[in-house]
Write an enzyme that holds these catalytic residues in place. Structure first.
Site, PDB file in Angstrom:
ATOM      1  N   ARG A  69      12.085  11.807   6.226  1.00 32.54           N
ATOM      2  CA  ARG A  69      11.046  11.262   7.130  1.00 32.54           C
ATOM      3  C   ARG A  69      10.266  12.414   7.771  1.00 32.54           C
ATOM      4  NH1 ARG A  69      12.220  10.290  12.007  1.00 32.54           N
ATOM      5  NH2 ARG A  69      14.232   9.239  11.751  1.00 32.54           N
TER       6      ARG A  69
ATOM      7  N   TYR B 246     -14.607  -1.904   5.408  1.00 34.14           N
ATOM      8  CA  TYR B 246     -13.543  -2.540   4.625  1.00 34.14           C
ATOM      9  C   TYR B 246     -12.813  -3.560   5.528  1.00 34.14           C
ATOM     10  CZ  TYR B 246      -8.909  -3.322   2.905  1.00 34.14           C
ATOM     11  OH  TYR B 246      -7.743  -3.946   2.562  1.00 34.14           O
TER      12      TYR B 246
ATOM     13  N   ASP C 247     -13.842   7.748   6.527  1.00 33.11           N
ATOM     14  CA  ASP C 247     -13.079   7.151   5.424  1.00 33.11           C
ATOM     15  C   ASP C 247     -13.807   7.541   4.137  1.00 33.11           C
ATOM     16  OD1 ASP C 247     -12.176   5.492   3.400  1.00 33.11           O
ATOM     17  OD2 ASP C 247     -11.893   3.760   4.710  1.00 33.11           O
TER      18      ASP C 247
ATOM     19  N   LYS D  99      -6.583   4.495  -4.443  1.00 31.05           N
ATOM     20  CA  LYS D  99      -7.809   4.356  -5.246  1.00 31.05           C
ATOM     21  C   LYS D  99      -7.987   5.569  -6.185  1.00 31.05           C
ATOM     22  CE  LYS D  99      -8.763   0.659  -2.623  1.00 31.05           C
ATOM     23  NZ  LYS D  99      -7.899   0.768  -1.467  1.00 31.05           N
TER      24      LYS D  99
HETATM   25  C1  LIG Z   1     -12.689   1.896   2.095  1.00 34.02           C
HETATM   26  C2  LIG Z   1     -11.233   1.592   2.233  1.00 34.02           C
HETATM   27  N1  LIG Z   1     -10.511   2.219   3.163  1.00 34.02           N
HETATM   28  C3  LIG Z   1      -9.202   1.999   3.328  1.00 34.02           C
HETATM   29  C4  LIG Z   1      -8.528   1.088   2.539  1.00 34.02           C
HETATM   30  C5  LIG Z   1      -7.065   0.859   2.788  1.00 34.02           C
HETATM   31  O1  LIG Z   1      -6.292   1.431   1.785  1.00 34.02           O
HETATM   32  P1  LIG Z   1      -4.853   0.885   1.320  1.00 34.02           P
HETATM   33  O2  LIG Z   1      -5.091  -0.375   0.568  1.00 34.02           O
HETATM   34  O3  LIG Z   1      -4.301   1.981   0.510  1.00 34.02           O
HETATM   35  O4  LIG Z   1      -4.090   0.602   2.562  1.00 34.02           O
HETATM   36  C6  LIG Z   1      -9.236   0.401   1.542  1.00 34.02           C
HETATM   37  C7  LIG Z   1      -8.601  -0.586   0.655  1.00 34.02           C
HETATM   38  O5  LIG Z   1      -7.578  -1.122   0.783  1.00 34.02           O
HETATM   39  C8  LIG Z   1     -10.621   0.657   1.400  1.00 34.02           C
HETATM   40  O6  LIG Z   1     -11.349   0.001   0.509  1.00 34.02           O
HETATM   41  N1  LIG Z   2      -5.021  -8.790   0.765  1.00 37.03           N
HETATM   42  C1  LIG Z   2      -5.448  -7.450   1.058  1.00 37.03           C
HETATM   43  C2  LIG Z   2      -6.752  -7.171   0.384  1.00 37.03           C
HETATM   44  C3  LIG Z   2      -6.826  -5.745  -0.067  1.00 37.03           C
HETATM   45  S1  LIG Z   2      -8.482  -5.216  -0.439  1.00 37.03           S
HETATM   46  C4  LIG Z   2      -8.228  -3.674  -1.244  1.00 37.03           C
HETATM   47  C5  LIG Z   2      -9.401  -2.760  -1.281  1.00 37.03           C
HETATM   48  N2  LIG Z   2      -9.590  -2.047  -0.083  1.00 37.03           N
HETATM   49  C6  LIG Z   2     -10.704  -3.369  -1.677  1.00 37.03           C
HETATM   50  O1  LIG Z   2     -11.731  -3.128  -1.021  1.00 37.03           O
HETATM   51  O2  LIG Z   2     -10.744  -4.049  -2.693  1.00 37.03           O
HETATM   52  C7  LIG Z   2      -5.616  -7.331   2.553  1.00 37.03           C
HETATM   53  O3  LIG Z   2      -5.721  -8.342   3.224  1.00 37.03           O
HETATM   54  O4  LIG Z   2      -5.614  -6.218   3.069  1.00 37.03           O
END
Ligand SMILES: Cc1ncc(COP(=O)(O)O)c(C=O)c1O
Ligand SMILES: N[C@@H](CCSC[C@H](N)C(=O)O)C(=O)O
Length: 458
Positions: free
Chosen positions: A86, A138, A212, A237
């Site tokens: 950790r 997002y 981000d 990603k």
């Molecule tokens: C622009 C952006 N930032 C952050 C996240 C969060 O990443 P994670 O799904 O790995 O938690 C996502 C998608 O999930 C995203 O599309």
């Molecule tokens: N059920 C998930 C959806 C994840 S979206 C993942 C990614 N960031 C995208 O833009 O496609 C949630 O509720 O977080």
């Protein structure tokens, strides 16, 4: 875990113990001191992504997975590099040093997801602190900020961060954090990071500008170079690239900030696991070649859709209203684009008619994906808020992979025809949009007998 003074007996003991595993030829303290600007980057990024010296006792050429929760210590007084995963793990440390180099950062930290990274970052905030952020974010980011607003006494202002004046007009000395995405997900709007960073620091030199960078990755943009204080990315990603892990990455140049973020990661236990650290390290080596192919494909697909009369959002198109701003900061357009059809049911038919394009959330994977953000990735933003923020319900997001571009275009064409999104003409087809009709008229095209304006089943 504290870092022993380099001349102390404890540090000498640590060096001895650690000589059995001399990763990168360095001792790797959990809190690495900045070595040189850009952490010693010497080659082009494509080379640096691959180049890493891993010297372990058996000469393993890729970092081994140190699948161990605990580490034996040379004495009860500490003196060992690691004690507990950790707090620090050799596989994770190796990855973090590698990513710091790639992200032009002095320190990089890795956690269990992109949202985990944002959670760690927002723990810098106290009740009463003000956050300025975008109105196209997002969905998960919006959800976490709403939670902080409703439960932690943090004041969150959503403004149009693509307009510098919207930020300038609301910023005060109480602004503790400005949180930006560029391009935004899913409307692909661009934020002027250098200018916003400057006006934020002028208003409050302690305020942190957080970017981000998930949509571009360090391959195409390094926000730390243009004034950001913290950069984070969903390593789920582009960095990993295969949709086989969840990961979050945080990069900073400020030592004190890095220590605070590390404290939270150790205190809350969200550090990236050794196995996922290994997979992320493996994935990142192919980032350059994947991104090159993905964005070349995305450019072709964006041009294909635009030339047939769809309203396409992609910063690789000259028609993007912030084309110049994007290219003043970034080295590429990325591989996510969106387009509108003007009709939610029609968008649904297109998405469902696609075969090669998987219906899936996320992006940055080698496979091409198609989605309706309002129902999928951004469904956690309620319909009223989506409408207030002018997010079109019919918007389709394409996340372009590394397949053959002609195959992707063929499959998309077939889906558009099957869904009734286009009118077939002698010279091809045109979108059933005002732009499509205008393009058809300009080309002197007439619809053939096989016009498909009706709504066939998928
Ligand atoms: C622009 C952006 N930032 C952050 C996240 C969060 O990443 P994670 O799904 O790995 O938690 C996502 C998608 O999930 C995203 O599309
Ligand atoms: N059920 C998930 C959806 C994840 S979206 C993942 C990614 N960031 C995208 O833009 O496609 C949630 O509720 O977080």
């Amino acid at each position: 875990m504290s870092t022993p003074n380099s001349d102390s007996p404890a540090a000498q003991a640590a060096k001895k113990v650690f000589s059995r595993l001399d990763l990168d030829g360095h001792h790797l303290p959990p809190s690495p001191a900045p070595s040189s600007p850009h952490n010693g980057r010497r080659y082009a990024l494509a080379t640096e992504l691959v180049y890493t010296e891993t010297k372990d006792q058996y000469g393993a050429s890729s970092i081994p997975i140190y699948q161990s929760a605990t580490f034996k210590q040379s004495s009860s007084n500490g003196g060992s590099e690691y004690d507990y995963t950790r707090s620090g793990n050799p596989t994770r440390t190796h990855l973090e040093r590698h990513l710091a180099k790639i992200m032009n950062a002095n320190r990089c930290l890795t956690v269990s997801s992109g949202m985990g990274a944002l959670d760690v970052i927002t723990r810098l905030l106290k009740p009463g602190d003000e956050v300025i952020t975008g109105d196209d974010l997002y969905g998960g980011t919006n959800r976490l900020l709403t939670y902080l607003k409703n439960n932690q006494g943090v004041i969150v202002h959503h403004v149009d961060t693509t307009n510098v004046d919207s930020v300038r007009n609301i910023i005060t000395p109480k602004t503790a954090m400005v949180l930006l995405e560029t391009p935004t997900n899913p409307l692909i709007k661009i934020c002027d990071i250098p200018t916003i960073a400057r006006i934020t620091h002028e208003a409050n030199e302690k305020a942190v500008v957080v970017v981000d960078n998930t949509m571009l990755s360090p391959m195409l943009f390094n926000p730390l170079d243009v004034g950001a204080d913290i950069v984070y990315e969903s390593g789920t990603k582009y960095l990993s690239g295969h949709h086989d892990i969840m990961a979050g990455v945080i990069a900073v140049n400020d030592t004190e900030l890095g220590d605070k973020l590390y404290f939270t990661i150790n205190a809350t236990g969200c550090g990236l696991s050794p196995n996922d650290s290994f997979l992320l390290m493996r994935g990142v080596k192919t980032l350059a070649i994947r991104m090159e192919k993905q964005q070349a494909n995305a450019q072709r697909i964006a041009e294909f859709l635009e030339s047939h009369g769809f309203k396409v959002r992609y910063p690789g198109l000259k028609s993007h209203p912030q084309y110049d701003l994007h290219w003043s900061m970034a080295r590429g357009a990325g591989a996510v684009l969106s387009f509108e059809t003007g009709d939610v049911a029609l968008s649904e038919r297109i998405v469902e008619a696609a075969r090669l394009w998987g219906i899936s959330v996320s992006f940055g994977c080698v496979n091409s994906l198609i989605s309706m953000p309002c129902r999928m990735s951004h469904a956690s933003i309620d319909a009223k808020t989506r409408a207030e923020r002018q997010m079109p319900e019919d918007i389709i997001r394409l996340c372009v992979g590394i397949e053959d571009a002609d195959d992707l275009i063929d499959d998309l064409s077939r889906a558009l025809v099957q869904a009734g999104a286009v009118t077939l003409t002698i010279d091809g087809f045109h979108a059933n949009t005002a732009e499509g009709a205008a393009a058809a008229a300009a080309a002197g095209s007439e619809a053939t007998e096989t016009t498909t304006t009706a709504a066939p089943s998928a």
